[in-house]
Design an enzyme around this catalytic site. Structure first.
Site, mmCIF file in Angstrom:
data_model
loop_
_atom_site.group_PDB
_atom_site.id
_atom_site.type_symbol
_atom_site.label_atom_id
_atom_site.label_comp_id
_atom_site.label_asym_id
_atom_site.label_seq_id
_atom_site.Cartn_x
_atom_site.Cartn_y
_atom_site.Cartn_z
ATOM 1 N N GLY A 34 0.748 -1.152 -0.038
ATOM 2 C CA GLY A 34 0.073 -0.038 0.136
ATOM 3 C C GLY A 34 0.782 1.183 -0.075
ATOM 4 O O GLY A 34 2.209 1.086 0.375
ATOM 5 N N LYS A 72 -6.914 -10.791 -18.696
ATOM 6 C CA LYS A 72 -7.210 -11.412 -20.066
ATOM 7 C C LYS A 72 -6.895 -12.807 -20.211
ATOM 8 O O LYS A 72 -7.770 -13.464 -20.758
ATOM 9 C CB LYS A 72 -6.235 -10.535 -21.146
ATOM 10 C CG LYS A 72 -6.640 -10.605 -22.401
ATOM 11 C CD LYS A 72 -7.755 -9.512 -22.644
ATOM 12 C CE LYS A 72 -8.585 -9.579 -23.868
ATOM 13 N NZ LYS A 72 -9.376 -8.169 -23.792
ATOM 14 N N HIS A 100 7.900 -7.556 -3.577
ATOM 15 C CA HIS A 100 6.773 -7.804 -4.107
ATOM 16 C C HIS A 100 6.992 -9.033 -5.010
ATOM 17 O O HIS A 100 7.346 -9.213 -6.158
ATOM 18 C CB HIS A 100 6.239 -6.753 -5.255
ATOM 19 C CG HIS A 100 5.771 -5.706 -4.586
ATOM 20 N ND1 HIS A 100 4.338 -5.489 -3.908
ATOM 21 C CD2 HIS A 100 6.333 -4.538 -4.024
ATOM 22 C CE1 HIS A 100 4.273 -4.233 -3.369
ATOM 23 N NE2 HIS A 100 5.630 -3.676 -3.451
ATOM 24 N N GLU A 119 4.860 -11.156 -6.168
ATOM 25 C CA GLU A 119 3.596 -11.270 -7.296
ATOM 26 C C GLU A 119 3.933 -10.716 -8.619
ATOM 27 O O GLU A 119 3.372 -11.208 -9.443
ATOM 28 C CB GLU A 119 2.414 -10.540 -6.649
ATOM 29 C CG GLU A 119 2.223 -9.331 -6.473
ATOM 30 C CD GLU A 119 2.768 -8.544 -5.282
ATOM 31 O OE1 GLU A 119 3.670 -9.400 -4.643
ATOM 32 O OE2 GLU A 119 2.601 -7.189 -5.006
ATOM 33 N N CYS A 176 5.408 -6.049 1.448
ATOM 34 C CA CYS A 176 5.647 -4.696 1.332
ATOM 35 C C CYS A 176 5.066 -3.800 2.566
ATOM 36 O O CYS A 176 5.477 -4.195 3.740
ATOM 37 C CB CYS A 176 4.988 -3.930 0.052
ATOM 38 S SG CYS A 176 5.989 -2.730 -0.290
ATOM 39 N N TYR A 177 3.964 -2.872 2.538
ATOM 40 C CA TYR A 177 3.255 -2.369 3.533
ATOM 41 C C TYR A 177 2.985 -3.208 4.358
ATOM 42 O O TYR A 177 2.773 -3.283 5.795
ATOM 43 C CB TYR A 177 2.275 -1.397 2.976
ATOM 44 C CG TYR A 177 1.321 -0.834 4.270
ATOM 45 C CD1 TYR A 177 1.853 0.196 4.781
ATOM 46 C CD2 TYR A 177 0.334 -1.454 4.646
ATOM 47 C CE1 TYR A 177 0.927 0.843 5.748
ATOM 48 C CE2 TYR A 177 -0.616 -0.977 5.805
ATOM 49 C CZ TYR A 177 -0.178 0.166 6.365
ATOM 50 O OH TYR A 177 -0.981 0.802 7.347
ATOM 51 N N ASP A 186 -13.556 -10.190 -24.468
ATOM 52 C CA ASP A 186 -14.315 -10.157 -23.141
ATOM 53 C C ASP A 186 -15.807 -10.018 -23.302
ATOM 54 O O ASP A 186 -16.481 -10.764 -22.414
ATOM 55 C CB ASP A 186 -13.943 -8.653 -22.460
ATOM 56 C CG ASP A 186 -12.348 -8.694 -22.348
ATOM 57 O OD1 ASP A 186 -11.784 -9.868 -22.611
ATOM 58 O OD2 ASP A 186 -11.929 -7.561 -22.372
#
Ligand code: XMP
Length: 513
Positions: free
Chosen positions: A55, A369, A169, A171, A82-83, A227
């Protein structure tokens, strides 16, 4: 039997859904909830583990998001990122401080193999850092499990209590072994087996859509893109003939596209859809006359779309819901999350404020996607449609820099058609994430058959990407480019120059406007 679940608590970071997506890639069901979800609700959710996201705040700033410290006593494994790492340290008695050296970008971190989180990870591994504060000293009973040259606590843990935290991070793709770390957390620390599949997403979505819509009438904004096609088929599986699909030809589609869409979804296609095609080309050109600002163009096209839908809805009468194929990158890039507005994607940020539907339904809102494509395959949608490259809602309107006119649309359509044809002929279309021609607003001098010309320049854009959030420009072979350029200049009236866009995203975006 209920699926295993991981709970992601959102502290306002920009990668929150990416974390959720990585957990889904581990075949574990995952939901993102606000950081202040009550302890009662967390217990009801019954997660196998919890992840705190990053964050933008400091734990010391006023109004910084803080969760109930009781969360650490519930026995759930927790991974703070992180945060989330700093918050864990702060709430459990460690010290967080302003780092003497901020770290941004790729960083080498030294990890301790003895941590389960870092099992099978190289002792020196590249991760993505983005922080100005850091954990200066860890809480009691925590040990440091990773550091960098300037960050003494790049990771910490209290393995007995199953509390883990990383300053970096894992991710994001730049963290080379980040996915492995998340797998270690999900499988080895939370003991998940990975019992969730895309088929479950389809099944659950169909059930939730039925519960929500009941016997209401639904209108789907079908563009023929991946989509909205997936959204339409999902809806039609859920509520059948209560759904009407409206396809607006706004005059900003690729060459022949409107007829192709009608061939698939219209009365002669394989689906039993209520399909309405609205030919609204002139109406859009009229609204766009003289408008050059990209955001204005997007808003105008978005608004006009909604007006057309409203009119169609009024003809059908009593339409309760509007379905849109919004996917996650549309949501964050429109600035609806906490990150800055890059572009207002017309099916989200550009919505007019007065909208005459009870509710908007966006069943793909949390998916990326490639996940949408997996859903499409689950639904039995043919490969040609599922792997079609994305096409933005505002269409060629944002691939024509400056004012949009019917003539310019024709130029870009013809150039784009040649580009796509030659890329397919060269057999490289499947390797590219997205490729198209755009019309620059630049005219320059050329010479054709001894005549001076003063015509437009076409820009070729081709990118490699898996999630469309970042993209590398594609290195198309010179001989293929040569054929494309020659054909465009020879065959498309009004063009005397072809450029290749060799910028990645970031710093550029994929579309031009
Ligand atoms: P950008 O240009 O933002 O594009 O890098 C990322 C992806 O999103 C598509 N895109 C849109 N899709 N409505 C859409 O449905 C829009 O307004 C819109 N703008 C961009 C773009 O084609 C690319 O795939």
């Amino acid at each position: 039997m209920e699926n295993e679940k991981i709970l992601v608590l959102d502290f306002g970071g920009q990668y929150n859904q990416l974390i959720a997506r990585r957990v889904r890639e581990c075949n574990v069901y995952c939901e993102v909830h606000p950081y202040n979800m009550s302890i009662q609700k967390i217990k009801e959710f019954n997660p196998r583990g919890i992840i705190f996201t990053g964050g933008p705040n400091s734990v010391y700033s006023e109004n910084s998001p803080i969760c109930d410290p009781e969360i650490f006593e519930l026995g759930y494994p927790i991974l703070g990122i992180c945060y989330g790492c700093q918050l864990m340290a702060h709430l459990l008695g460690g010290v967080v401080a302003h780092a003497p050296v901020s770290e941004y970008g790729k960083t080498i971190v030294d990890v301790k193999f003895c941590s389960i989180l870092f099992q099978d990870i190289n002792p020196k591994t590249t991760v993505w850092m983005s922080h100005t504060d850091y954990v200066q000293s860890v809480p009691n009973d925590f040990k440091i499990t990773a550091h960098t040259s300037v960050c003494p606590v790049a990771a910490m843990e209290n393995a007995n209590k199953k509390l883990y935290a990383v300053q970096f991070h894992p991710e994001v793709m730049h963290s080379v072994e980040g996915m492995k770390m998340l797998q270690n957390f999900v499988y080895k620390i939370c003991n998940c087996v990975g019992d969730w599949k895309m088929a479950d997403f389809v099944k659950n979505s169909i059930r939730e859509l039925r519960e929500k819509i009941k016997d209401g009438k639904v209108l789907c904004a079908l563009s023929g893109g991946v989509d909205s096609s997936v959204a339409a088929v999902l809806l039609s599986k859920a509520i059948g003939q209560q759904l009407t699909c409206v396809f607006v030809d706004h005059g900003l589609l690729r060459k022949n596209e409107a007829d192709e869409v009608e061939a698939v979804f219209g009365p002669n296609g394989p689906y039993q859809l209520n399909f309405i095609r609205v030919n609204a080309q002139d109406r859009f050109y009229e609204k766009l006359r003289g408008v050059t600002d990209p955001e204005k163009k997007r808003k105008i096209i978005g608004e006009e779309f909604i007006r057309v839908f409203e009119e169609e809805a009024n003809k059908i009468g009593e339409v309760d819901f509007l379905v849109q194929g919004t996917i996650y990158p549309d949501v964050i890039e429109s600035g609806l999350g906490k990150s800055a507005t890059i572009k207002s994607h017309h099916n989200v940020g550009g919505l007019p404020s007065v909208i005459k539907f009870k509710e908007i339904v966006e069943p793909l809102r949390l998916l990326f996607k490639d996940e949408v494509r997996k859903v499409g395959l689950e639904l039995g949608i043919p490969n040609v449609l599922v792997f079609r490259q994305p096409f933005p809602g505002p269409g060629l309107g944002i691939r024509i820099i400056g004012e949009v006119t019917k003539e310019k649309v024709k130029i870009v359509q013809d150039a784009d058609f040649i580009f796509r044809e030659e890329i397919a002929k060269a057999g490289i279309d499947k390797q590219l994430g997205q490729f198209f021609a755009a019309l620059t607003n630049m005219q320059s001098v050329g010479v054709m058959g001894d005549e001076r010309t003063y015509d437009y320049a076409i820009a070729l854009r081709a990118v490699m990407t898996s999630d469309f959030m970042t993209a590398d420009w594609a290195k198309i072979p010179y001989d293929v480019l040569d054929v494309i350029s020659t054909r465009i200049v020879n065959e498309v009236k009004g063009v005397n120059r072809v450029f290749l866009d060799c910028t990645s995203k970031p710093p550029a975006t994929i579309e031009f406007e």
